[in-house]
Design an enzyme around this catalytic site. Sequence first.
Site, PDB file in Angstrom:
ATOM      1  N   GLU A 163      -2.354   9.084   3.601  1.00  0.00           N
ATOM      2  CA  GLU A 163      -1.132   9.080   4.411  1.00  0.00           C
ATOM      3  C   GLU A 163      -0.921  10.420   5.114  1.00  0.00           C
ATOM      4  O   GLU A 163      -0.045  11.214   4.754  1.00  0.00           O
ATOM      5  CB  GLU A 163       0.056   8.675   3.537  1.00  0.00           C
ATOM      6  CG  GLU A 163      -0.132   7.247   3.008  1.00  0.00           C
ATOM      7  CD  GLU A 163       0.928   6.808   2.005  1.00  0.00           C
ATOM      8  OE1 GLU A 163       1.849   7.599   1.714  1.00  0.00           O
ATOM      9  OE2 GLU A 163       0.819   5.678   1.502  1.00  0.00           O
ATOM     10  N   GLU A 367       4.926  -1.664  -8.567  1.00  0.00           N
ATOM     11  CA  GLU A 367       4.709  -0.246  -8.252  1.00  0.00           C
ATOM     12  C   GLU A 367       4.160   0.418  -9.508  1.00  0.00           C
ATOM     13  O   GLU A 367       4.884   0.605 -10.483  1.00  0.00           O
ATOM     14  CB  GLU A 367       6.013   0.416  -7.798  1.00  0.00           C
ATOM     15  CG  GLU A 367       5.891   1.911  -7.565  1.00  0.00           C
ATOM     16  CD  GLU A 367       4.745   2.299  -6.622  1.00  0.00           C
ATOM     17  OE1 GLU A 367       4.869   2.048  -5.427  1.00  0.00           O
ATOM     18  OE2 GLU A 367       3.724   2.837  -7.095  1.00  0.00           O
ATOM     19  N   HIS A 438      -0.624  -1.315  -1.399  1.00  0.00           N
ATOM     20  CA  HIS A 438      -0.209  -0.025  -0.825  1.00  0.00           C
ATOM     21  C   HIS A 438      -0.857   1.101  -1.628  1.00  0.00           C
ATOM     22  O   HIS A 438      -1.170   0.932  -2.804  1.00  0.00           O
ATOM     23  CB  HIS A 438       1.320   0.095  -0.831  1.00  0.00           C
ATOM     24  CG  HIS A 438       1.931  -0.610   0.342  1.00  0.00           C
ATOM     25  ND1 HIS A 438       2.805  -0.006   1.207  1.00  0.00           N
ATOM     26  CD2 HIS A 438       1.735  -1.863   0.815  1.00  0.00           C
ATOM     27  CE1 HIS A 438       3.140  -0.868   2.156  1.00  0.00           C
ATOM     28  NE2 HIS A 438       2.520  -2.003   1.935  1.00  0.00           N
ATOM     29  N   GLU A 457      -2.154  -0.983   2.872  1.00  0.00           N
ATOM     30  CA  GLU A 457      -1.521   0.063   3.666  1.00  0.00           C
ATOM     31  C   GLU A 457      -2.656   1.056   3.966  1.00  0.00           C
ATOM     32  O   GLU A 457      -3.536   0.762   4.767  1.00  0.00           O
ATOM     33  CB  GLU A 457      -0.369   0.660   2.873  1.00  0.00           C
ATOM     34  CG  GLU A 457       0.481   1.633   3.632  1.00  0.00           C
ATOM     35  CD  GLU A 457       1.338   2.441   2.688  1.00  0.00           C
ATOM     36  OE1 GLU A 457       0.886   2.809   1.591  1.00  0.00           O
ATOM     37  OE2 GLU A 457       2.497   2.716   3.055  1.00  0.00           O
ATOM     38  N   GLU A 463       7.330   3.947   6.783  1.00  0.00           N
ATOM     39  CA  GLU A 463       8.167   4.655   5.805  1.00  0.00           C
ATOM     40  C   GLU A 463       8.211   6.153   6.126  1.00  0.00           C
ATOM     41  O   GLU A 463       9.097   6.851   5.663  1.00  0.00           O
ATOM     42  CB  GLU A 463       7.652   4.406   4.384  1.00  0.00           C
ATOM     43  CG  GLU A 463       6.272   4.963   4.133  1.00  0.00           C
ATOM     44  CD  GLU A 463       5.620   4.429   2.846  1.00  0.00           C
ATOM     45  OE1 GLU A 463       5.888   3.296   2.453  1.00  0.00           O
ATOM     46  OE2 GLU A 463       4.830   5.178   2.261  1.00  0.00           O
TER      47      GLU A 463
HETATM   48  C1  NOJ Z   1       5.095   3.255  -1.326  1.00  0.00           C
HETATM   49  C2  NOJ Z   1       4.913   2.014  -0.514  1.00  0.00           C
HETATM   50  O1  NOJ Z   1       4.136   2.274   0.614  1.00  0.00           O
HETATM   51  C3  NOJ Z   1       6.288   1.502  -0.131  1.00  0.00           C
HETATM   52  O2  NOJ Z   1       6.169   0.396   0.724  1.00  0.00           O
HETATM   53  C4  NOJ Z   1       7.053   1.173  -1.388  1.00  0.00           C
HETATM   54  O3  NOJ Z   1       8.347   0.781  -1.036  1.00  0.00           O
HETATM   55  C5  NOJ Z   1       7.151   2.403  -2.291  1.00  0.00           C
HETATM   56  N1  NOJ Z   1       5.855   2.936  -2.528  1.00  0.00           N
HETATM   57  C6  NOJ Z   1       7.788   2.036  -3.613  1.00  0.00           C
HETATM   58  O4  NOJ Z   1       6.971   1.142  -4.315  1.00  0.00           O
HETATM   59 CA    CA Z   2       2.769   4.275   1.104  1.00  0.00          CA
END
Ligand code: NOJ
Ligand code: CA
Length: 650
Positions: A163, A367, A438, A457, A463
């Site tokens: 990123e 997550e 992600h 991702e 974001e």
């Molecule tokens: C990073 C992810 O890219 C995002 O989409 C997500 O909301 C956050 N982590 C929390 O899980």
């Molecule tokens: Ca991310």
Amino acid sequence: MFKWRTKDICEKDILSPDGRLKCHFSLKSGHISYSVSRNDKVIIRPSKLGFLICGENPLRDNLKLIRTHTRKHDEIIELQWGEDRYIQNTYTETAFYLAESKEPRRIFTIRFRVFNDSVAFRYEIPPQPKFRRITIKDELTEFNLDLNTLAWKIPAYQPDRYEYNYEKSAVYDLQNSVHTPLTLRTPNGYYLAIHEAALYNYGSMTIKLNAQNILKADITPLSDGTKAHINLPFNTPWRLIMVASSAIELTTNRTMYALNKAPTQDFSWVHTLKFIGIWWAMYVGEWTWAPGERHGATTEHAKEYIDAAVRLGISGLLIEGWNEGWEGDWLENGINNKFTVATSDFNLEEVATYATEHNIELVGHHETVGFVDNYEKQLEAAYSYYAANNIHYIKTGYAGSMMMINGHREFHHSQLGVNHYQKTVELAAKNHICLDIHEPIKGTGIERTWPNLLSREGARGQEYEGGALSPSHACFLPYTRLLAGGMDYTSGIFDLANSVKRMATTLARQVAYFVTIYSGMAMAADRPFIYEDRFPNVFEFIRAVPTNFEKTLPLLGEIGEYYVVARKDRESADWFLGGVTNENGRRVHIDLDFLDSGAYQATIYADSDDAHYRENPFGINIQQKHIGRGEALDIYMSPGGGFAIQLKKL
Ligand code: NOJ
Ligand code: CA
């Protein structure tokens, strides 16, 4: 006894089917190398091959050729979903079977495939007496380029994984390892991307400039300092060099998929998806992931969002923050995440039943924060739990700066990371679950074999808006990250002037993303009330745009400057066009020669003449007209702007 007549010297050209791209293999003085040219112009100068192996001699020296085998292959493959239904898998292949002329007399093969637009090769090492389980200390593969070649790169081994913003520099200026796809422009005008295909059970390849000023493979290390522990037989991932005459031509290089295998099981249950989510409300501070007064993932909110999805004509809903583990600093505390325990204000069974009744696919969320040990302990139960609740999509996340695997901190892109991601893909397939990963491992085309891996991702997404993204970012992606496949960019944020997250885009550009950034799971990322109350007419494009295309035509563009693409729907005769530009406004002329004969109803979502990503982001013109093949469109893109066009066949 039969004895191979080995050769000490070999110089061999492998020509692409059209004869223009040439890979030259050379064996002399016991060493092997390759070079690449196109139309007799040098692209890659003689580059070394081989390995350093822990506790053994390098697999590099004293080599002899046992035999070669050349064949031609010509096939069209069909992908279940994606940017193109059909991919050309046409190449000339030569395999060089090699042996050491001295003890320990090991053997291995290097297999080259030369396509019209790519050169690929991999190492294949068979099991041999006393050579069955090996540890790779270093892969010596070089990509010996002119040092004045330009590179568009993101740094490797950094806390935010992939990123980062893309930067351009000359190859001689590459100071640290960079990720692939590494996009390059040679001084003689070719556009290249160095990447890999079919990455399994091995560290991901990054690229670095070595002490001799030659670009070489830098395999992501494990915490023990080695690159990979492998059992033989083993084939490395394909080292892939995409070659094009222009930047825009590079964007539809699909060799990566051709180098992956066809699926070996039934994936007819996989369907691409468009979804909204209990998500952006957290980014703009209205709701929270963790339970509390402003908790986003409540049963009530989920039902409201399901109703909204139905009204909006969107088939899926993502729910983040539904499970235990988000309290406090979730990045620090992620080791406690529970993937089968909902928070007390969220009833998963009730929400899932409500979703099924309303024909909405839920997108579950895991997550992990990179705590792989914690996740793997729960994996079977967590996927079964979703499957039992009729949930067929999961967004996973690995937001930590490193992974925790077997009690050690490992890179996401190491062999152990690669193997973890693969485990999730395979277990998901078993449970008929599709994934949107992600903080993923980069795409290497394994979606061909595992079509349930619908998206990833793996680059800065929206974001990062609110300061960290410039309008050029999405103009780099098609030429860099997206060469590795689709991306969940979380497109479609219409609340552009939000005080917490101000977007560096215009409104028209937010819908353009649904065409310029392909994703098998495409998120309309803003809150539904923004779509319904403020911009229902702009949302029409998101509702209409498909997530599965018949074909993709790259039209216009330059790296980091602009990008214009046309895609034909897989289910209808309709076309969808999208364009984005960087900080500079520009007018583009699009010839519609690619359309079928007959009339189309065009709906054009374009920046107004006075639109601007900072001063006037909402300036949009929506226009309808009839148009057909042979005609052209002149479209203005404002600074930080873009456009989207639906061409409906009449
Ligand atoms: C990073 C992810 O890219 C995002 O989409 C997500 O909301 C956050 N982590 C929390 O899980
Ligand atoms: Ca991310």
